[in-house]
Design an enzyme around this catalytic site. Sequence first.
Site, short mmCIF file in Angstrom:
data_model
loop_
_atom_site.label_atom_id
_atom_site.label_comp_id
_atom_site.label_asym_id
_atom_site.label_seq_id
_atom_site.Cartn_x
_atom_site.Cartn_y
_atom_site.Cartn_z
N CYS A 150 0.82 -1.21 0.00
CA CYS A 150 0.00 0.00 0.00
C CYS A 150 0.86 1.27 0.00
O CYS A 150 0.69 2.13 -0.86
CB CYS A 150 -0.97 -0.03 1.17
SG CYS A 150 -0.23 -0.50 2.74
N1 LIG Z 1 -4.37 -4.20 4.83
C1 LIG Z 1 -3.84 -3.51 3.81
O1 LIG Z 1 -4.09 -2.30 3.65
C2 LIG Z 1 -2.92 -4.20 2.82
C3 LIG Z 1 -2.51 -3.48 1.68
C4 LIG Z 1 -1.67 -4.10 0.75
C5 LIG Z 1 -1.24 -5.40 0.98
N2 LIG Z 1 -1.63 -6.06 2.10
C6 LIG Z 1 -1.16 -7.44 2.27
O2 LIG Z 1 -2.22 -8.32 1.95
C7 LIG Z 1 -2.14 -9.50 2.76
C8 LIG Z 1 -3.46 -9.65 3.54
O3 LIG Z 1 -3.60 -8.48 4.34
P1 LIG Z 1 -4.89 -8.23 5.23
O4 LIG Z 1 -4.77 -6.84 5.72
O5 LIG Z 1 -6.12 -8.65 4.51
O6 LIG Z 1 -4.60 -9.24 6.45
P2 LIG Z 1 -5.63 -9.79 7.55
O7 LIG Z 1 -6.76 -8.84 7.69
O8 LIG Z 1 -4.82 -10.10 8.74
O9 LIG Z 1 -6.19 -11.16 6.90
C9 LIG Z 1 -5.37 -12.27 6.69
C10 LIG Z 1 -6.20 -13.40 6.13
O10 LIG Z 1 -5.33 -14.52 5.93
C11 LIG Z 1 -5.91 -15.67 6.58
N3 LIG Z 1 -4.79 -16.52 7.03
C12 LIG Z 1 -3.80 -16.20 7.87
N4 LIG Z 1 -2.92 -17.24 7.99
C13 LIG Z 1 -3.42 -18.23 7.23
C14 LIG Z 1 -2.99 -19.55 6.93
N5 LIG Z 1 -1.88 -20.05 7.47
N6 LIG Z 1 -3.74 -20.30 6.09
C15 LIG Z 1 -4.88 -19.80 5.54
N7 LIG Z 1 -5.34 -18.55 5.77
C16 LIG Z 1 -4.60 -17.78 6.60
C17 LIG Z 1 -6.71 -15.10 7.72
O11 LIG Z 1 -7.67 -16.08 8.10
P3 LIG Z 1 -8.31 -16.09 9.60
O12 LIG Z 1 -9.11 -14.83 9.72
O13 LIG Z 1 -9.13 -17.33 9.60
O14 LIG Z 1 -7.11 -16.11 10.52
C18 LIG Z 1 -7.32 -13.88 7.05
O15 LIG Z 1 -8.41 -14.28 6.25
C19 LIG Z 1 -0.94 -9.29 3.68
O16 LIG Z 1 0.18 -9.94 3.16
C20 LIG Z 1 -0.75 -7.79 3.69
O17 LIG Z 1 0.57 -7.37 3.96
C21 LIG Z 1 -2.47 -5.50 3.00
#
Ligand SMILES: NC(=O)c1ccc[n+]([C@@H]2O[C@H](COP(=O)([O-])OP(=O)(O)OC[C@H]3O[C@@H](n4cnc5c(N)ncnc54)[C@H](OP(=O)(O)O)[C@@H]3O)[C@@H](O)[C@H]2O)c1
Length: 340
Positions: A150
């Site tokens: 981001c």
């Molecule tokens: N947030 C942002 O603004 C943003 C922007 C750009 C990129 N990103 C990147 O995008 C990715 C996701 O970010 P997010 O903000 O959506 O994270 P998040 O809200 O913490 O969600 C993570 C997701 O991954 C699942 N998960 C975690 N460990 C897992 C595993 N071992 N096996 C299967 N599922 C698993 C979680 O499931 P449960 O809920 O069941 O634990 C949840 O659905 C990250 O790498 C982050 O750095 C995020």
Amino acid sequence: MLRVAIVGATGYTGCELLDILIGHPEVKITSLTAKLDAPIKIHDEFPRFKGRIDLPCTPLDAGEVARSSDLIFLSLPHGVSMKYAALFLKAGKKVIDLSADFRFADVGVFQQWYGIRHEQTGLLKEAVYGLPELHAERIRTARLIANPGCYPTGSILALAPLVKERVVELDGLVIDSKSGVTGAGRKASLPLSFGECNESFRAYKVGAHQHTPEIESELGILAGHALAIQFTPHLVPMNRGILTTAYARPLKETSTEEIINLYGRFYAKAPFVRVAAKGRLADTKDVWGLNYCDISIVVDNRTHRIVVISAIDNLVKGAAGQAVQNMNLMSGFPETMGLA
Ligand SMILES: NC(=O)c1ccc[n+]([C@@H]2O[C@H](COP(=O)([O-])OP(=O)(O)OC[C@H]3O[C@@H](n4cnc5c(N)ncnc54)[C@H](OP(=O)(O)O)[C@@H]3O)[C@@H](O)[C@H]2O)c1
């Protein structure tokens, strides 16, 4: 219809992807998965989806995901995505990974900044950095997209024209960025809890944030040599949005109008970059829930600096929206489909 899966559907970016993809005319969402013990209804997790989609969110079964879909979004933490990306590519699927696992051609850089051992180094060369404003042609034919971070999205788009067109001194670039709290994901964390971050505004990971090498690497490609950039992130007590202010020294005297015209030409074919008229300053409110990156420019001849301000929604242009923009390019759909 393109059959699409979201892995990590219970997270912030997974939820945002679902929101966007429900309205996409060429997509059929066939699979929602997360790290669960048992299936759930997605609207029990996010009531906003009640009546909009009737698909359970199930524990991740990679074989089942591959069988039911053509393109898979990985909304997973860094270090978790790499294994699944490899499995899905082997099954002949296209993958858009929102984590940092495939953003660096140099595995040493990834391992140094993320502290994670890379287990799929063979895929790093193939992965395409999914910033459509710079890499649209390669994205169109890619099987594996490394969706940008981001902060890097807002920062790279803010500085790319100045760096590519050799308008500024390339050492001494400074980027100061402020992000809303959803940038850190949905999992519980004490410093991100309401009581800790409400009515507070702080810098963090100064000189050490993991998005620094991503910004340096992409701008370094445009410069034609390695760059060292001062990047300082801040946490703002709002849910969404990133405001980035970048400072650069022009090589010769210039004006705000001249630099605005340069950006207008550079982004002429980029439907999601909006360059503001002189006097208007980018604001996260104007891109809330949207896939745009708004950019404003002020040339300050008193201090001999060009100041560029960009605003994005971290969950849309900074994550899910950009991922769908990439999907559109990879699938031959209009770039703006489902997003504008
Ligand atoms: N947030 C942002 O603004 C943003 C922007 C750009 C990129 N990103 C990147 O995008 C990715 C996701 O970010 P997010 O903000 O959506 O994270 P998040 O809200 O913490 O969600 C993570 C997701 O991954 C699942 N998960 C975690 N460990 C897992 C595993 N071992 N096996 C299967 N599922 C698993 C979680 O499931 P449960 O809920 O069941 O634990 C949840 O659905 C990250 O790498 C982050 O750095 C995020």
